[in-house]
Design an enzyme around this catalytic site. Sequence first.
Site, PDB file in Angstrom:
ATOM      1  N   TRP A  21       0.829  -1.177   0.000  1.00 30.37           N
ATOM      2  CA  TRP A  21       0.000   0.000   0.000  1.00 30.37           C
ATOM      3  C   TRP A  21       0.874   1.241   0.000  1.00 30.37           C
ATOM      4  CZ3 TRP A  21      -4.467  -2.216  -0.742  1.00 30.37           C
ATOM      5  CH2 TRP A  21      -4.730  -3.459  -0.171  1.00 30.37           C
ATOM      6  N   HIS A  26      -0.384   1.350   4.720  1.00 28.07           N
ATOM      7  CA  HIS A  26       0.547   0.814   5.712  1.00 28.07           C
ATOM      8  C   HIS A  26       0.221   1.322   7.108  1.00 28.07           C
ATOM      9  CE1 HIS A  26       3.491  -1.586   3.541  1.00 28.07           C
ATOM     10  NE2 HIS A  26       3.443  -0.715   2.558  1.00 28.07           N
ATOM     11  N   ASP A  71      10.088   1.645   2.942  1.00 26.21           N
ATOM     12  CA  ASP A  71       9.998   2.217   1.602  1.00 26.21           C
ATOM     13  C   ASP A  71      11.002   3.357   1.427  1.00 26.21           C
ATOM     14  OD1 ASP A  71       8.176   0.657   0.273  1.00 26.21           O
ATOM     15  OD2 ASP A  71       6.438   1.826   0.879  1.00 26.21           O
ATOM     16  N   ARG A  74      14.451   2.027   0.815  1.00 23.49           N
ATOM     17  CA  ARG A  74      14.687   1.201  -0.363  1.00 23.49           C
ATOM     18  C   ARG A  74      15.765   1.777  -1.259  1.00 23.49           C
ATOM     19  NH1 ARG A  74      11.210   0.847  -4.445  1.00 23.49           N
ATOM     20  NH2 ARG A  74      10.005   2.551  -3.565  1.00 23.49           N
ATOM     21  N   HIS A  84      10.181  -6.457  -0.922  1.00 23.39           N
ATOM     22  CA  HIS A  84       8.847  -5.890  -0.751  1.00 23.39           C
ATOM     23  C   HIS A  84       7.771  -6.653  -1.525  1.00 23.39           C
ATOM     24  CE1 HIS A  84      10.092  -1.979   1.151  1.00 23.39           C
ATOM     25  NE2 HIS A  84      11.256  -2.387   0.644  1.00 23.39           N
ATOM     26  N   HIS A 153       6.394  -3.249   8.103  1.00 25.22           N
ATOM     27  CA  HIS A 153       6.149  -2.885   6.710  1.00 25.22           C
ATOM     28  C   HIS A 153       5.853  -4.098   5.828  1.00 25.22           C
ATOM     29  CE1 HIS A 153       6.474  -0.238   3.182  1.00 25.22           C
ATOM     30  NE2 HIS A 153       7.027  -1.294   2.586  1.00 25.22           N
ATOM     31  N   ASP A 157       2.927  -5.131   3.085  1.00 27.69           N
ATOM     32  CA  ASP A 157       3.210  -5.436   1.679  1.00 27.69           C
ATOM     33  C   ASP A 157       2.585  -6.756   1.235  1.00 27.69           C
ATOM     34  OD1 ASP A 157       4.657  -3.153   1.202  1.00 27.69           O
ATOM     35  OD2 ASP A 157       6.615  -4.109   1.255  1.00 27.69           O
ATOM     36  N   HIS A 163       1.467  -7.097  -5.109  1.00 23.95           N
ATOM     37  CA  HIS A 163       2.836  -7.351  -4.671  1.00 23.95           C
ATOM     38  C   HIS A 163       3.150  -8.843  -4.678  1.00 23.95           C
ATOM     39  CE1 HIS A 163       4.885  -3.655  -3.035  1.00 23.95           C
ATOM     40  NE2 HIS A 163       3.756  -3.199  -3.553  1.00 23.95           N
ATOM     41  N   HIS A 186      -1.029  -0.768 -10.515  1.00 25.00           N
ATOM     42  CA  HIS A 186      -0.411  -0.892  -9.198  1.00 25.00           C
ATOM     43  C   HIS A 186      -0.699   0.333  -8.340  1.00 25.00           C
ATOM     44  CE1 HIS A 186       2.801  -2.799  -6.645  1.00 25.00           C
ATOM     45  NE2 HIS A 186       2.744  -1.594  -6.103  1.00 25.00           N
ATOM     46  N   ASP A 190      -2.373   0.763  -4.748  1.00 20.41           N
ATOM     47  CA  ASP A 190      -1.535   1.318  -3.684  1.00 20.41           C
ATOM     48  C   ASP A 190      -2.257   2.403  -2.899  1.00 20.41           C
ATOM     49  OD1 ASP A 190       0.823  -0.027  -3.489  1.00 20.41           O
ATOM     50  OD2 ASP A 190       1.962   1.325  -4.753  1.00 20.41           O
TER      51      ASP A 190
END
Length: 418
Positions: A21, A26, A71, A74, A84, A153, A157, A163, A186, A190
Amino acid sequence: MLPRILTVAVLAGCTTSVAAWGAAGHEIAATIAQIHLHPSVLPTMCEILNFTSKNPNEPQCHLAPVATWADKLRYKMRWSASLHYVGAVDDHPSQTCAFPGTRGWAGKQGGNVLGAIRNVTNILEDSVYYGKAGKLSAYEYDAANEALKFLIHFMGDMHMPLHLTGRDRGGNSDKVLFSGRQTNLHSLWDGLLIAKALRSVPRKYLQPLPSPKIEYALRGTIYDSYVRMIMWEGVLGKWANEIPSWLTCPAPARSHVRALSFPSSIAEFWQQALFVWSRVTGAMDDTDDDLICPYHWATPIHALNCAIVWPKALDEPPYNNTRLDGASAASSHHECVDPATELAQMDRAGHFLAGPKGGPYLELDTPEYSGAISKQWIIEKLLAQAGIRLAGVLNYLFADFEDAEEAKLWSRGLRIDF
């Protein structure tokens, strides 16, 4: 051995794939998790997260503010990008949903969200053991801190269906329209579907619920009313009898891969983590046991890609030629967008402001697509499952039960007072 419910989880009678998300999803999942924590869990978690509020009217700390930490990291920890998500090579929704399929997972072997959940859980389990023995150094506390933020997290995910598929970078390559606004499949899942759902929450949920436990976990955010609705109508309502099954794990064929001995420095922590992740293939035998089972939990979430997430029309003229080309797999995950920013893209009536059109692109803000998702409470159920399963894992790791009977009562939800 018969399947059994996660014995330290909180839920049964109180009567969880995103990630994932965007920021809102999240944080919502983390807030739902916090509602379901055993009272003894938060002090330990706040110590690991290195934050304790001095305000006596609020919890010592909140999970939601750190839910998007992974995130943001990353781009500094490039090696963590593949952790993820997970995608099957043979996966091609809406026609075929293979999890994982005969050729296994896409991307780096073991470098996926299922193996990552298993590994950070193992690391935290070791930190609890060594912490009780008084043997955690400052470096080891930092390692546990990062592992906990990753776990919060990654559990989010795992509950976002796109995902879990390897097709078209989880839908990032598939342009669509949503209320006339150009986006991709996506990004729609999200954040845009959640943003629209926030606009449709009944006004009565702007007021506090008659539940101190729920209200205590809220932070005065733009999505508080949404959490209240999910809890009141979903967790305490339509899903009350299902929730024990959300925490059920079948007995695996063999023991899962364990982390190595607890590291003595951050560098050693990540060196060990990478080694263990390289060994975890992401299949059930490697990630699941009878208490924590990311592969088992993710399988029906992945199936949603064929059931409703991936429109069949994307493989039919004129929309089958609108796929983006040239996008790298490394950029497959979403950008972290603030909930207020997502809502700013909508007018007062809850319709998205029109962006530049190309195409032709498939419009998905329709009764048949977004309307069906809303009517079936698909997004809300996924967020609830993510939060409740996260709470179950955290209770397993950190709860200080007086005896087995108390743990049993909590697993049945008999000690939950909403």
